[in-house]
Design a protein around this motif. Structure first.
Motif, short mmCIF file in Angstrom:
data_model
loop_
_atom_site.label_atom_id
_atom_site.label_comp_id
_atom_site.label_asym_id
_atom_site.label_seq_id
_atom_site.Cartn_x
_atom_site.Cartn_y
_atom_site.Cartn_z
N ALA A 163 9.43 5.27 -4.72
CA ALA A 163 8.54 4.15 -4.42
C ALA A 163 7.24 4.54 -3.72
CB ALA A 163 9.28 3.09 -3.60
N PRO A 164 7.27 5.45 -2.74
CA PRO A 164 6.01 5.72 -2.03
C PRO A 164 4.84 6.06 -2.95
CG PRO A 164 7.82 6.68 -0.81
CD PRO A 164 8.39 6.19 -2.14
N LYS A 165 5.07 6.91 -3.94
CA LYS A 165 4.01 7.30 -4.87
C LYS A 165 3.57 6.12 -5.74
CE LYS A 165 3.16 10.18 -8.90
NZ LYS A 165 3.81 10.85 -9.99
N LEU A 166 4.55 5.37 -6.26
CA LEU A 166 4.24 4.26 -7.15
C LEU A 166 3.55 3.11 -6.40
CD1 LEU A 166 7.52 4.35 -9.22
CD2 LEU A 166 5.24 4.99 -10.01
N VAL A 167 4.00 2.83 -5.20
CA VAL A 167 3.39 1.78 -4.38
C VAL A 167 1.95 2.17 -4.02
CG1 VAL A 167 3.47 0.62 -2.14
CG2 VAL A 167 5.56 0.86 -3.49
N GLU A 168 1.74 3.41 -3.67
CA GLU A 168 0.40 3.87 -3.31
C GLU A 168 -0.55 3.77 -4.51
OE1 GLU A 168 -2.59 5.13 -0.80
OE2 GLU A 168 -0.56 4.48 -0.32
N GLU A 169 -0.06 4.13 -5.69
CA GLU A 169 -0.88 4.03 -6.90
C GLU A 169 -1.29 2.58 -7.14
OE1 GLU A 169 -0.48 4.90 -11.69
OE2 GLU A 169 1.02 5.72 -10.34
#
Length: 100
Positions: free
Chosen positions: A75-81
């Motif tokens: 999630a961290p990468k996808l949320v940041e994107e």
């Protein structure tokens, strides 16, 4: 069964592009993590603000552990994107529900 629900309010002027991006890029990336078995997306019909529209994106997992693994590792990468792409054009909140 566990439901990880993400409700997103998106500015009307970004809605069409956002929905296309969610369906073609973001949701497939979430599903490619292997943590969820199914998803559904709903448009919220009761709107109080005229400048935005809300959607509920529902991801279904077999166990809470799968959702936790998603939240910790993917999630961290996808949320940041998502945040970077739609900065100042959206709000989001997340809810975890368990079927009883």
């Amino acid at each position: 069964m566990v439901l990880y629900n993400v409700t997103v309010g998106i500015d009307i002027d970004a809605e069409e592009e956002w929905l296309g991006w969610m369906k073609s890029k973001h949701i497939p990336a979430v599903m490619d993590t292997g943590m969820f078995i199914e998803y559904k997306i709903f448009k919220v019909l009761s709107q109080e603000e005229e400048q935005s529209v809300s959607y509920s994106i529902q991801y279904f997992a077999q166990t809470v552990d799968k959702v936790v693994e998603y939240l910790n590792n993917h999630a961290p990468k996808l949320v940041e994107e998502h945040r970077n792409r739609y900065k100042d054009k959206h709000v989001a909140f997340r809810t975890l529900l368990e079927e009883v």
